[in-house]
Scaffold this active site. Structure first.
Site, PDB file in Angstrom:
ATOM      1  N   CYS A 433      29.839  50.322 -12.772  1.00 55.41           N
ATOM      2  CA  CYS A 433      29.013  49.117 -12.701  1.00 55.41           C
ATOM      3  C   CYS A 433      27.805  49.196 -13.621  1.00 55.41           C
ATOM      4  CB  CYS A 433      28.583  48.855 -11.265  1.00 55.41           C
ATOM      5  SG  CYS A 433      27.570  50.162 -10.529  1.00 55.41           S
ATOM      6  N   HIS A 477      25.054  50.043  -6.470  1.00 54.51           N
ATOM      7  CA  HIS A 477      25.616  49.072  -7.414  1.00 54.51           C
ATOM      8  C   HIS A 477      24.524  48.593  -8.359  1.00 54.51           C
ATOM      9  CE1 HIS A 477      28.703  46.413  -8.811  1.00 54.51           C
ATOM     10  NE2 HIS A 477      28.014  45.303  -8.525  1.00 54.51           N
ATOM     11  N   ASP A 494      27.194  39.134 -11.856  1.00 55.34           N
ATOM     12  CA  ASP A 494      27.743  40.482 -11.677  1.00 55.34           C
ATOM     13  C   ASP A 494      28.950  40.640 -12.589  1.00 55.34           C
ATOM     14  OD1 ASP A 494      28.528  42.959 -10.877  1.00 55.34           O
ATOM     15  OD2 ASP A 494      28.541  42.530  -8.734  1.00 55.34           O
TER      16      ASP A 494
END
Length: 689
Positions: A433, A477, A494
């Site tokens: 991520c 994250h 995202d």
């Protein structure tokens, strides 16, 4: 001879003394075992060796080593402790020295006084374990060790020195220790409930607090978050007042990073005197209220559900904590979180985040270091020429690129060099991520669109046993926020969701549930019976651990005050609490003492009936002398009855003597009949005999 039979034969040959020593060795092992993780490697090796040597000595029947050997070993371990730590004071050095001295004393142990020294040193080491951790498993190990130490203390206390008295059976020592703990349990509970809570944990220390720094960092670089996925440690637990929001809405905002040096992201360093724009939150959905229990992480950050609608309340700490709003819609505490903290908060999962940004304040969100990632800048120029200047169109085109191009979501991305974003976007196309968030924000800034990195946690796993959402370090994250003008403000984007939707919708664990090359029945979606049973067991253990944290470790001054108010006790000061605790302990101690005195009365049923017979005759003046046995007592009763050997009194006494001395087993029905007969005896006129 099988191994089991050899083992039984070896235990029988040990005898009562050997079994008592073996019990003591097992008790000390339960106490010392949790400390092995805190000791240096050399100290752990010495500890294991000492236990092995002592076990060999027990099996061979050897005495203690020569005194000069013990002196040499004691001097060596004390000197090693001083050399390693530079002192014998403090937690680390003190506990290491105590464990080493325990090992030496085990080897020296021979006389009963040596046994008592080992036992009481074991009690002290059990207390020292709570200097490191107070988990339920630690408490269970300490409880088992304490019980075994107490049983060993009972056994060796009743066994005289140098064989003065026979050693009691192991079962007797264990039962006696269990009764003693049962007697102490009400006093322990009363002290736990009523003893005034001190302003700070007894086990707290600067070194202990410093070790609490785990989890997210204040910087982000390739690999900084992916390494947390291997950690199963709890970051926090959350319990929602109503239904749990969908996993795709569970973004726990912690830090906003805007400064970039070509590889690492940091918080923006605003010039002194430059205030951050006031963050304005426009809720677009009903507030979601929840209570989170944060594990200590040694930093002031508060991971809160996006976006908080008000400042959270921080509870459950020894010293009061306050939450303050920081720039960019994040909240921090006024000091580092070094103890378990209760957070009551509310958030809106659909919102418009539109602070009063100005061209000057937006400039810091488009800055990029010169000389890095030239291919990304050229790509941005071509991309802008192709798609135009509309930020929303450019944003959607970049996300489409991530979805359509062969990008991979992986825990083991290739190593990146100086131009990390160039290499990721155009060469490796494999990352976690932080790779996607970093490259996305750099690309947005190259397109002259304000963007920033947000780090925190995403998702969580709902425990069906207690209803808590468990967010672990593996759920760490990183995502992005993009400025889309005054009308829309900062919008969460995202890019990981474009590449791996399962990471957002199902969590980090399930996103990597199926290793490459394994069939589908190994995934969490196709759990077998063993896997389901294991998950159920883990859920129950996590629920127990959470209950332990909430009701035992979380029992602070506020919880004590709430409990007493529910019991109808008004608010009282610590002096009144202390007096109440001492009073309750005194009453319980008196009750336990009375119970012990009652239990000292004869328990033999025949002796109980015989004692009733004596008391019955004493009313007629026929009192048994202390030295008289039943036969002598019978002769004197006969004289008192004028030689009448057929009286009911004599028949009852003869029946009692026959039950005691002529029957191989006690006939309890006959004994009950004689007990009823004693109540109906016709006794002679009271006279002294």
């Amino acid at each position: 001879m099988t191994h089991a039979s050899r083992w039984r034969h070896w235990l029988r040959n040990l005898g009562a003394d050997g079994l008592a020593t073996l019990l003591l060795l097992a008790a000390v092992a339960c106490i010392v075992a949790p400390h092995l993780g805190h000791l240096p490697l050399w100290a752990s090796a010495i500890t294991v060796t000492a236990f092995a040597v002592k076990l060999w000595m027990i099996s061979r029947g050897h005495g203690r080593p020569h005194r000069w050997v013990l002196t040499l070993v004691a001097t060596a371990v004390a000197s090693a402790t001083v050399l390693v730590y530079g002192t014998v004071l403090g937690r680390e050095a003190g506990v290491t020295l105590l464990v080493m001295l325990m090992c030496v004393k085990l080897l020296e142990m021979q006389a009963r006084r040596d046994v008592f020294v080992v036992i009481f040193l074991g009690f002290f080491l059990a207390l020292c374990q709570f200097l490191y951790a107070q988990t339920m498993l630690d408490a269970l190990l300490v409880a088992v060790g304490t019980y075994a130490l107490l049983a060993a203390l009972v056994g060796h206390h009743l066994h005289g020195d140098a064989g003065d008295a026979p050693a009691p059976r192991l079962g007797f020592a264990l039962r006696t220790a269990g009764r003693l703990l049962a007697y102490a349990a009400p006093i322990m509970l009363a002290m736990f409930v009523l003893f005034p809570r001190v302003p700070g944990p007894l086990w707290g220390s600067p070194s202990n607090a410093a070790q609490a720094g785990t989890g997210l960092s204040d910087t982000m670089a390739p690999g900084s978050i992916s390494q947390l996925v291997e950690s199963d440690a709890i970051a926090f637990r959350a319990r929602f007042d109503d239904a749990v929001p969908p996993a795709s809405q569970l973004y726990w905002r912690t830090l906003v990073l805007g400064g970039f040096d070509g590889r690492t992201w940091r918080e923006n360093n605003r010039p002194l005197g430059t205030p951050a724009p006031v963050t304005v939150v426009y809720p677009l959905s009903a507030p979601v209220r929840y209570t989170a229990t944060l594990e200590p992480h040694g930093r002031p950050w508060l991971p809160l559900l996006e976006i908080p609608t008000a400042a959270p309340q921080l509870l459950g700490t020894a010293r009061p904590l306050e939450a303050r709003v920081a720039p960019d819609a994040i909240f921090v505490a006024n000091r580092a979180i070094r103890e378990r903290t209760l957070v009551r908060a509310s958030a809106t999962t659909r919102y418009r985040l539109a602070p009063a940004e100005t061209p000057m304040s937006l400039r810091e969100w488009v800055e990029l270091p010169p000389g890095f990632n030239p291919r990304t800048f050229q790509f941005a120029l071509d991309f802008r020429h192709k798609h135009g200047d509309d930020p929303l169109v450019l944003l959607q085109a970049v996300l489409a690129m991530f979805r359509e191009q062969p990008f991979r979501y992986t825990l083991q991305p290739p190593t990146l060099g100086t131009h990390s974003v160039d290499e990721f976007l155009f060469d490796t196309r494999a990352g976690f991520c932080e790779h996607y968030a970093s490259s996305f924000v750099v690309l947005m800034r190259a397109l002259d669109i304000p963007a920033r990195v947000v780090t925190g946690y995403q998702g969580g796993e709902l425990n069906p046993i207690d209803g808590y959402l468990e967010v672990r370090q593996r759920d760490a994250h990183a995502w992005a926020e993009v400025w889309l003008g005054d009308e829309r403000g900062w919008v969460r984007v995202d890019p990981t969701a474009a590449v791996s939707p399962s990471r957002i919708e199902r969590g980090a664990q399930r996103a990597f549930a199926q290793p490459q090359g394994l069939p589908g029945f190994f995934t969490l979606d196709h759990e077998g019976g063993a896997m389901r049973a294991w998950r159920e067991l883990r859920y129950r253990w996590d629920a127990l651990e959470n209950a332990w944290n909430q009701w035992v470790l979380g029992y602070n001054a506020e919880a004590q005050r709430d409990l007493l108010e529910r019991l109808g006790v008004p608010q009282v000061g610590w002096r009144d609490l202390m007096l109440a605790a001492l009073g309750v302990v005194a009453v319980l101690s008196a009750a336990m003492t009375a119970l012990l005195l009652i239990q000292r009365q004869p328990r033999d049923p025949w002796l109980r009936v015989y004692t009733r017979f004596e008391r019955r005759l004493s009313r007629a003046g026929i009192v048994r002398d202390a030295h008289e046995g039943p036969a002598q007592y019978r002769a004197r009763i006969t004289r008192a009855m004028n030689g009448d050997r057929s009286s009911e009194v004599i028949r009852v006494l003869d029946a009692l003597i026959a039950l005691r001395y002529r029957s191989p087993t006690l006939d309890r029905s006959a004994l009950r009949h004689l007990s009823r007969c004693i109540d109906t005896l016709e006794l002679p006129r009271s006279r002294s005999v």
